[in-house]
Design a protein around this motif. Structure first.
Motif, PDB file in Angstrom:
ATOM      1  N   TYR A 177      -2.572   4.453  -2.980  1.00  0.00           N
ATOM      2  CA  TYR A 177      -2.785   3.401  -3.974  1.00  0.00           C
ATOM      3  C   TYR A 177      -2.440   2.063  -3.332  1.00  0.00           C
ATOM      4  CZ  TYR A 177      -2.753   0.768  -8.328  1.00  0.00           C
ATOM      5  OH  TYR A 177      -3.028  -0.150  -9.312  1.00  0.00           O
ATOM      6  N   THR A 178      -3.382   1.112  -3.374  1.00  0.00           N
ATOM      7  CA  THR A 178      -3.182  -0.210  -2.796  1.00  0.00           C
ATOM      8  C   THR A 178      -3.172  -1.255  -3.893  1.00  0.00           C
ATOM      9  OG1 THR A 178      -4.303   0.436  -0.755  1.00  0.00           O
ATOM     10  CG2 THR A 178      -4.072  -1.926  -1.175  1.00  0.00           C
ATOM     11  N   GLY A 201      -5.041  -2.595  -8.806  1.00  0.00           N
ATOM     12  CA  GLY A 201      -5.076  -1.945  -7.499  1.00  0.00           C
ATOM     13  C   GLY A 201      -6.270  -1.031  -7.356  1.00  0.00           C
ATOM     14  N   SER A 202      -6.321  -0.376  -6.221  1.00  0.00           N
ATOM     15  CA  SER A 202      -7.422   0.547  -5.949  1.00  0.00           C
ATOM     16  C   SER A 202      -6.867   1.879  -5.463  1.00  0.00           C
ATOM     17  CB  SER A 202      -8.365  -0.038  -4.882  1.00  0.00           C
ATOM     18  OG  SER A 202      -7.675  -0.220  -3.655  1.00  0.00           O
ATOM     19  N   GLU A 203      -7.551   2.949  -5.862  1.00  0.00           N
ATOM     20  CA  GLU A 203      -7.151   4.289  -5.466  1.00  0.00           C
ATOM     21  C   GLU A 203      -8.128   4.808  -4.425  1.00  0.00           C
ATOM     22  OE1 GLU A 203      -7.020   6.667  -8.955  1.00  0.00           O
ATOM     23  OE2 GLU A 203      -5.614   5.362 -10.024  1.00  0.00           O
ATOM     24  N   LYS A 204      -7.575   5.392  -3.366  1.00  0.00           N
ATOM     25  CA  LYS A 204      -8.422   5.965  -2.323  1.00  0.00           C
ATOM     26  C   LYS A 204      -7.697   7.155  -1.720  1.00  0.00           C
ATOM     27  CE  LYS A 204     -11.191   4.781   1.734  1.00  0.00           C
ATOM     28  NZ  LYS A 204     -11.560   3.717   2.706  1.00  0.00           N
ATOM     29  N   MET A 233      -0.202   8.222  -8.400  1.00  0.00           N
ATOM     30  CA  MET A 233      -0.868   6.911  -8.372  1.00  0.00           C
ATOM     31  C   MET A 233      -0.744   6.155  -9.689  1.00  0.00           C
ATOM     32  SD  MET A 233      -4.241   7.353  -5.922  1.00  0.00           S
ATOM     33  CE  MET A 233      -4.792   8.936  -6.517  1.00  0.00           C
ATOM     34  N   SER A 234      -0.944   6.826 -10.807  1.00  0.00           N
ATOM     35  CA  SER A 234      -0.838   6.127 -12.089  1.00  0.00           C
ATOM     36  C   SER A 234       0.600   5.711 -12.369  1.00  0.00           C
ATOM     37  CB  SER A 234      -1.383   6.989 -13.228  1.00  0.00           C
ATOM     38  OG  SER A 234      -0.633   8.174 -13.369  1.00  0.00           O
ATOM     39  N   ARG A 270       1.254   2.508 -10.421  1.00  0.00           N
ATOM     40  CA  ARG A 270       0.627   1.355 -11.074  1.00  0.00           C
ATOM     41  C   ARG A 270       1.361   0.956 -12.348  1.00  0.00           C
ATOM     42  NH1 ARG A 270      -4.131   3.590 -12.735  1.00  0.00           N
ATOM     43  NH2 ARG A 270      -3.104   4.058 -14.713  1.00  0.00           N
ATOM     44  N   LYS A 286       0.864  -1.178   0.000  1.00  0.00           N
ATOM     45  CA  LYS A 286       0.000   0.000   0.000  1.00  0.00           C
ATOM     46  C   LYS A 286       0.901   1.229   0.000  1.00  0.00           C
ATOM     47  CE  LYS A 286      -3.604   2.422   2.628  1.00  0.00           C
ATOM     48  NZ  LYS A 286      -4.423   2.436   3.861  1.00  0.00           N
TER      49      LYS A 286
END
Length: 524
Positions: A427-428, A420-423, A204-205, A208, A196
């Motif tokens: 980024y996880t 993954g997921s963004e929050k 974030m991108s 990833r 994470k």
């Protein structure tokens, strides 16, 4: 759910539409995002001719350009025109000096009804970056292996790999600050957990898509769940009881290995490629394709090898012949030059002398080289033009590209993608998807433009890989060049009246080898 879908749509639109579809007011910056050295603001994009369309030929386009460019003080071009160029686009920006305009141009083979993606957001010469989060990745945050590690680095353990992040000699203080943000997540990865990354914001991108190229091989070696493709590769390449554990990680030089981001160097001696570059525009290498030929032989795929025997010969000769010898050997074989001319080209590379040989002058007329460049070399100029003609002849046989794609998909390469997921600002990583055997689609062909130039050679001829997009409309990228009306006049004069005009070129028409190329002699 609808809000989430709209978000995805907006992200995809921003990344795919490119410079020709920017909105008025979109800003670009040089230097640091938080402390830029200069800024410009998008005004408009103009097409010549209009959408869709193309001028009848290069000459008509050049004439229109000569008249049109008088309206502009200077245009910075993102690529050079070729004989196939029959269209262009001009972008207008406000700034960086208040009250002044900045212009960028790009040549195309034609203007299609939809030009989305044909001029990427990061394609402005001078390091200009679009100030939007979805575009601020590779070139700005520098999280790709080539940005994190010294060239062609190999690590014996995942911990060594993580410890070496940021040791590339050219690493800047700004980049080190970004790297500090991702270290806690990489430590989690070493502990066998899906990482994470907190407080990464616009990165974030980049985490990833770019850092993912480092995360993937580490996760494979540590035995994490990488999806059905990776498991199929383990069994097929290493055997039912084989494991990726104990492999070294190698991050090869991009220009030599193309589609492969990294290799797992297994203790058994097997090299397993990891690729997350299945998009249009990447370059395959001789190694990527020759590895597929070797795998076909090991697996006893005799029918496949027999079906493409002449094409296999070309691939293997590219791997064996030196970068200088390949275009000369094939140029002689195709009837473009004779042996004496080939020897003269080699001598000119050594001496950088002059030549009165009509065949060499004819070759040199194909490329408008900058003769004032201190690294300019007559021999390399002729060799670069010869390499392009050889590649063009080979590529005219569709079976060659078909064979390259077949063997690319037979090679020991795992296509691996991080999910993954963004929050908030984090980024996880939630998992991985993988494909094996690889499933590259599109077209493959020889590309001499990236390694041969009038100033030297940077490797063997590469294989252009186009995943189904813009190659027929786009033309070769070039270093930043500011072009005025005088510059265009010089280019036009050289193309239209210089040595080796179309009549002279037709006179020296190559006699192609039908046995190797699978076709009879072509006409220009």
């Amino acid at each position: 759910m609808r809000d989430l879908l709209n978000l995805f749509d907006n992200v995809l639109m921003e990344k795919s539409r490119g410079l020709l579809y920017r909105d008025a007011g979109d800003s670009f910056f040089q230097g640091s995002k938080d402390n830029p050295t200069a800024e410009i603001v998008f005004d408009k994009a103009e097409y010549y001719p209009s959408i869709p369309g193309a001028y009848a030929n290069y000459d008509e386009m050049a004439q229109v350009g000569q008249d049109l460019f008088k309206q502009y003080p200077a245009i910075t071009w993102s690529n050079n025109p070729t004989g196939a160029s029959k269209a262009f686009a001009i972008l207008t920006f406000d700034g960086p000096v208040p009250g002044e305009k900045t212009y960028f141009g790009r040549f195309f083979n034609e203007i299609k009804p939809d030009m989305a993606g044909f001029w990427k957001n990061g394609g402005l010469p001078g390091g200009w970056q679009l100030n939007k989060a979805v575009s601020l990745k590779g070139a700005y945050y520098k999280l790709k292996p080539a940005d994190l590690f010294p060239t062609n680095s190999t690590f014996t353990a995942p911990a060594d790999c993580v410890a070496a992040i940021g040791t590339r000699p050219e690493t800047t203080p700004d980049q080190l600050a970004q790297i500090d943000k991702i270290r806690p997540g990489m430590d989690q990865l070493l502990g066998g957990k899906l990482p994470k990354f907190d407080n990464v914001g616009d990165m974030m991108s980049a985490v990833r898509d770019d850092l993912g190229e480092t995360i993937g091989p580490i996760a494979l070696i540590q035995g994490m769940n990488m999806g059905v493709g990776a498991e199929a590769a383990r069994k097929d390449i290493l055997g039912p009881k084989g494991t990726f554990e104990g492999s070294d990680i190698n991050f090869p030089a991009d220009k030599n290995n193309g589609l492969v981001d990294s290799y797992l160097l297994h203790p058994s001696g097997v090299e397993i490629g990891i690729s997350s570059k299945g998009e249009k525009g990447a370059s395959a290498s001789v190694k990527n394709i020759s590895d597929g030929v070797k795998t076909a032989r090991v697996k006893g795929l005799d029918e496949l090898l027999k079906s493409y025997q002449p094409q296999v010969k070309v691939v293997e000769e590219i791997g064996k012949l030196s970068a200088v010898d390949f275009p000369i050997v094939y140029g002689i074989r195709q009837g473009i030059i004779d042996e004496a001319t080939g020897q003269e080209i080699k001598q000119l590379i050594k001496t950088n002398g002059t030549s009165k040989n009509p065949a060499i002058k004819n070759l040199m007329s194909d490329i408008n080289a900058k003769l004032e460049n201190p690294r300019y070399n007559v021999g390399y100029h002729a060799l670069a033009a010869l390499a392009r003609r050889v590649a063009e002849n080979v590529n005219e046989n569709p079976k060659f590209g078909e064979a390259c794609l077949k063997f690319l998909n037979t090679s020991p390469i795992i296509q691996l993608h991080l999910t993954g997921s963004e929050k908030a600002d984090g980024y996880t990583v939630t998992g991985f998807t993988s494909k094996y055997p690889p499933d590259f689609k599109g077209t493959v062909g020889l590309d001499a433009t990236k390694v041969y130039s009038a100033t030297g050679i940077i490797g063997r001829v590469s294989f252009s890989y186009n995943g189904g997009g813009n190659k027929d409309t786009d033309v070769t990228d070039a270093p930043q060049a500011q072009t005025s009306i005088d510059d265009l006049d010089a280019v036009t004069d050289k193309r239209l009246t210089g040595p080796g005009a179309k009549a002279a070129r037709a006179k020296n028409e190559p006699k192609t080898d039908a046995g190797t190329l699978g076709r009879e002699r072509r006409t220009r």
